[in-house]
Enzyme design. Sequence first.
Site, mmCIF file in Angstrom:
data_model
loop_
_atom_site.group_PDB
_atom_site.id
_atom_site.type_symbol
_atom_site.label_atom_id
_atom_site.label_comp_id
_atom_site.label_asym_id
_atom_site.label_seq_id
_atom_site.Cartn_x
_atom_site.Cartn_y
_atom_site.Cartn_z
ATOM 1 N N TYR A 36 0.842 -1.194 0.000
ATOM 2 C CA TYR A 36 0.000 0.000 0.000
ATOM 3 C C TYR A 36 0.885 1.255 0.000
ATOM 4 C CZ TYR A 36 -3.375 3.518 1.461
ATOM 5 O OH TYR A 36 -4.154 4.651 1.521
ATOM 6 N N SER A 82 -31.387 14.186 20.161
ATOM 7 C CA SER A 82 -30.679 13.492 21.237
ATOM 8 C C SER A 82 -31.490 12.271 21.646
ATOM 9 C CB SER A 82 -30.439 14.425 22.408
ATOM 10 O OG SER A 82 -31.663 14.976 22.819
ATOM 11 N N LEU A 83 -30.882 11.461 22.489
ATOM 12 C CA LEU A 83 -31.516 10.198 22.857
ATOM 13 C C LEU A 83 -32.027 10.237 24.282
ATOM 14 C CD1 LEU A 83 -28.935 7.697 21.384
ATOM 15 C CD2 LEU A 83 -31.367 7.730 20.838
ATOM 16 N N GLU A 114 -28.306 -1.497 18.627
ATOM 17 C CA GLU A 114 -26.943 -1.104 18.261
ATOM 18 C C GLU A 114 -26.138 -0.860 19.531
ATOM 19 O OE1 GLU A 114 -27.401 2.544 16.079
ATOM 20 O OE2 GLU A 114 -28.768 1.649 14.622
ATOM 21 N N LYS A 116 -24.004 1.388 21.854
ATOM 22 C CA LYS A 116 -23.921 2.846 21.943
ATOM 23 C C LYS A 116 -22.443 3.201 22.093
ATOM 24 C CE LYS A 116 -26.013 6.880 24.005
ATOM 25 N NZ LYS A 116 -24.796 7.598 24.414
ATOM 26 N N ASP A 118 -19.115 5.158 22.550
ATOM 27 C CA ASP A 118 -18.845 6.290 23.431
ATOM 28 C C ASP A 118 -17.826 7.215 22.769
ATOM 29 O OD1 ASP A 118 -19.029 7.862 25.609
ATOM 30 O OD2 ASP A 118 -17.990 6.499 26.980
ATOM 31 N N TYR A 226 -24.630 5.514 11.995
ATOM 32 C CA TYR A 226 -25.844 4.904 12.530
ATOM 33 C C TYR A 226 -27.137 5.502 11.991
ATOM 34 C CZ TYR A 226 -25.304 8.824 15.814
ATOM 35 O OH TYR A 226 -25.138 10.063 16.379
ATOM 36 N N LYS A 315 -28.702 2.489 29.068
ATOM 37 C CA LYS A 315 -27.330 2.745 29.489
ATOM 38 C C LYS A 315 -26.802 1.665 30.432
ATOM 39 C CE LYS A 315 -25.846 6.751 29.427
ATOM 40 N NZ LYS A 315 -25.249 7.872 28.745
ATOM 41 N N CYS A 409 5.594 -2.762 59.849
ATOM 42 C CA CYS A 409 4.382 -3.510 59.539
ATOM 43 C C CYS A 409 3.249 -3.063 60.461
ATOM 44 C CB CYS A 409 4.641 -5.005 59.710
ATOM 45 S SG CYS A 409 3.156 -6.000 59.539
ATOM 46 N N CYS A 412 2.524 -6.407 62.817
ATOM 47 C CA CYS A 412 3.491 -6.987 63.761
ATOM 48 C C CYS A 412 4.654 -6.040 64.064
ATOM 49 C CB CYS A 412 4.017 -8.319 63.237
ATOM 50 S SG CYS A 412 5.156 -8.131 61.851
ATOM 51 N N CYS A 427 6.627 -6.934 54.622
ATOM 52 C CA CYS A 427 6.885 -7.080 56.048
ATOM 53 C C CYS A 427 7.863 -8.227 56.198
ATOM 54 C CB CYS A 427 5.577 -7.408 56.763
ATOM 55 S SG CYS A 427 5.812 -8.154 58.377
ATOM 56 N N CYS A 433 4.488 -12.798 61.852
ATOM 57 C CA CYS A 433 3.494 -11.750 61.643
ATOM 58 C C CYS A 433 2.113 -12.396 61.573
ATOM 59 C CB CYS A 433 3.797 -10.998 60.345
ATOM 60 S SG CYS A 433 2.530 -9.797 59.923
HETATM 61 O O1 D41 Z 1 -23.537 4.745 18.966
HETATM 62 C C1 D41 Z 1 -24.039 5.841 19.267
HETATM 63 N N1 D41 Z 1 -23.409 6.621 20.100
HETATM 64 C C2 D41 Z 1 -25.363 6.243 18.724
HETATM 65 C C3 D41 Z 1 -25.803 7.539 18.937
HETATM 66 C C4 D41 Z 1 -26.158 5.363 17.981
HETATM 67 N N2 D41 Z 1 -25.759 4.083 17.723
HETATM 68 N N3 D41 Z 1 -27.352 5.766 17.501
HETATM 69 C C5 D41 Z 1 -27.806 7.032 17.719
HETATM 70 N N4 D41 Z 1 -28.991 7.378 17.218
HETATM 71 C C6 D41 Z 1 -29.460 8.606 17.418
HETATM 72 C C7 D41 Z 1 -30.792 8.953 16.855
HETATM 73 C C8 D41 Z 1 -31.785 7.872 17.100
HETATM 74 C C9 D41 Z 1 -31.312 10.230 17.483
HETATM 75 C C10 D41 Z 1 -30.634 9.160 15.391
HETATM 76 C C11 D41 Z 1 -27.030 7.970 18.445
HETATM 77 C C12 D41 Z 1 -27.578 9.265 18.603
HETATM 78 N N5 D41 Z 1 -28.787 9.548 18.080
HETATM 79 C C13 D41 Z 1 -26.918 10.357 19.299
HETATM 80 N N6 D41 Z 1 -25.620 10.485 19.516
HETATM 81 C C14 D41 Z 1 -25.426 11.639 20.174
HETATM 82 C C15 D41 Z 1 -26.610 12.233 20.394
HETATM 83 C C16 D41 Z 1 -27.559 11.444 19.825
#
Ligand code: D41
Length: 681
Positions: A36, A82-83, A114, A116, A118, A226, A315, A409, A412, A427, A433
């Site tokens: 490569y 957001s979730l 899926e 999640k 981080d 995702y 979570k 110690c 002892c 010790c 001891c």
């Molecule tokens: O893996 C993740 N961190 C993840 C984040 C995921 N697998 N799916 C996600 N799906 C969503 C929606 C359903 C709102 C489309 C997400 C997030 N949101 C997410 N990540 C940060 C804020 C929201």
Amino acid sequence: MATPPVQVYKALVKELQFHDHRYHVLDDPLIPDVEYDRKLMQLRLLEDTFPDLMDDNSPSQRVGGKSLLEFSQISHSLPMLSLENAFDSQALLNFDRRVAERTDEKENVNYVCEPKLDGVALSLLYRNGVLESAGTRGDGTTGEDVTANARTIRSVPLRLQGDSPPNLIEVRGEVYIPHKGFDLLNARNQKDGEKTFVNPRNAAAGSLRQLDSKITASRPLVMCVYGVGIIESVVKPKTHFETLAYLKGLGFLVNNHVTVAADIFQCENFYEELAKQRESLPYDIDGIVIKVNSLQMQQRLGTVLRSPRWAIARKFPAQEEMTRLLAVEYQVGRTGVITPVGKLEPVFVGGVTVRNATLHNLDEITRLNLYENDTVIVRRAGDVIPKIVRVVREYRRLNAKVIKFPEHCPVCDSALEQLPDEAAVRCGGGMNCPAQVKQAINHFVSRKAMNIEGLGVKLVEQLVDLGHVRSFSDLYLLDLDIFCSLERVAEKSSRNLLQSIHASKQTNLTKFIYALGIREVGEGCAQMLASRFQSLDALIAEPIEKLIEIEGVGPVVARHIVDFFAEPKNMIIIDELRSIGLKFHDLTNERNLDRPLEGQTWVLTGSLGLMSRERLKVTLQTLGARVSSTVSAKTTQLIVGSKPGSKLDKAELLQVPIMTEKELADFLISHDLHSQGTAER
Ligand code: D41
């Protein structure tokens, strides 16, 4: 000047893009790295020689470019939602119920589960198959334009794959740094005297928000996608799962754990399974995300505030928490090692309440720059012992106190010693001891050693404190009066204790060697030594030069073995044990005995009354059987005691032969096998 070789250049770009995808997305490189690199060098040579050829999306352009003064804003045409979080299974059931109510589903709703990841969320916009811009989530409506940075991430396609890419597509995903890359990055930063990152998430966030994209390029970022925002294309997926498959086809990385679940209970299972795998995954996850699979149903469910009603994050319990170090105590280990233990203000972390955290040794305290009363971050991951990962220096209190490692110690009062090449402080009291005596005894009586049932930590503590037991042999001199005089010991259990002490005199060489508690000699090593030497005296007589050569021993263990037997006190204890009537014949490796059960696998279930499970196991092993804890089609024989568990059901199902304990005793006697293991050699 020569005419630029346009076709050659284009072919080379395409070829390298193909290999990038194989390597960074599919994790399945076709060609070796050097090959490569050679191709990349050719590409660079062409680009340097004929600058007009340069394609902005050339694989050579993943190195970053000019530094920015600030990020410009980027607005998301569809908000990045957001979730909602669920912290227990009830919250999941509630989610499922709300989904069902709003969709009038007669059938179960299909979900996609899926991991999640981080990391940090990122949105990518592709026009006519070419990456146009990339933005962070920001407040969900507007984020920062990090296009230059995103272009350096190898798993982000600069150009979409396939013959008919969508006119316009916004792809969303998570940018993260896998553990391996994180460790390398921190090692590199440490070496260069730069600051190290606290965790992969911070490293990913910091790397994505670099004004100098050359720095981003040097960070091992990965993007996993995702979902999609706006999409203008001919092909329209009908489900979320199809969307992910579609994205995969366009050249994106999609997590390989993603699964369709037929109902919320399967989602729950996915959660449990992934929780078990969490520690062994090559990247951090903080839970799972559950999404309604049907896109039409998603549409109907819509959003509340800024979260979709069709998705939820289940979570995992947090693995890191903040608390306060109240004090440091010092524990004396079996071999005298002094271990500092942090006493913490109780804190719920990793699913349990934690009050203590190991501090390993003096070096660790220095490394952390830890003071008493400091605010600390405690980590408990999986089943490992909680540890203090760092101090929050900003919160250091006025009453913070330097930690002074003791010089004597704590039990002892003997002087502490530190060997030149060791981090551990010990010790020097040895068997003078009480702390070391207690632990040596606890080890000696443990199940895999002499297996003295019923003699628990609390009893050993009393026996040593009251002066009844100073060495192993003292155990065999205990009588009914002594036991009855102890706290919380009735006459019946005293008798049982005496009985199990007596029974332990019949053991085997493996267990005896292990029971001695020679440093670094674990069960496996003891087994190997027993089968090699066949007698204790042969082991004692072995010179160190020869011990070292044994596979699995090596210089350190050999030194410990020789030192142990060179200590007169230890030899006295061994003689005492022998004269008390302890018999340690090797029962586990009987090469010259008949092994009628050789090649067979036996399983025990239920509570056994006639012989203890451990002793029965030894007997069966002596006869050549492998004793397993699970029933399978390969099981030769299942022994059932009273109240058998699921193993019996499974054995019946698999038609494994079943024997009661009584039948086993008859079998052993009729085959004249019961005494074989105890024949003197
Ligand atoms: O893996 C993740 N961190 C993840 C984040 C995921 N697998 N799916 C996600 N799906 C969503 C929606 C359903 C709102 C489309 C997400 C997030 N949101 C997410 N990540 C940060 C804020 C929201």
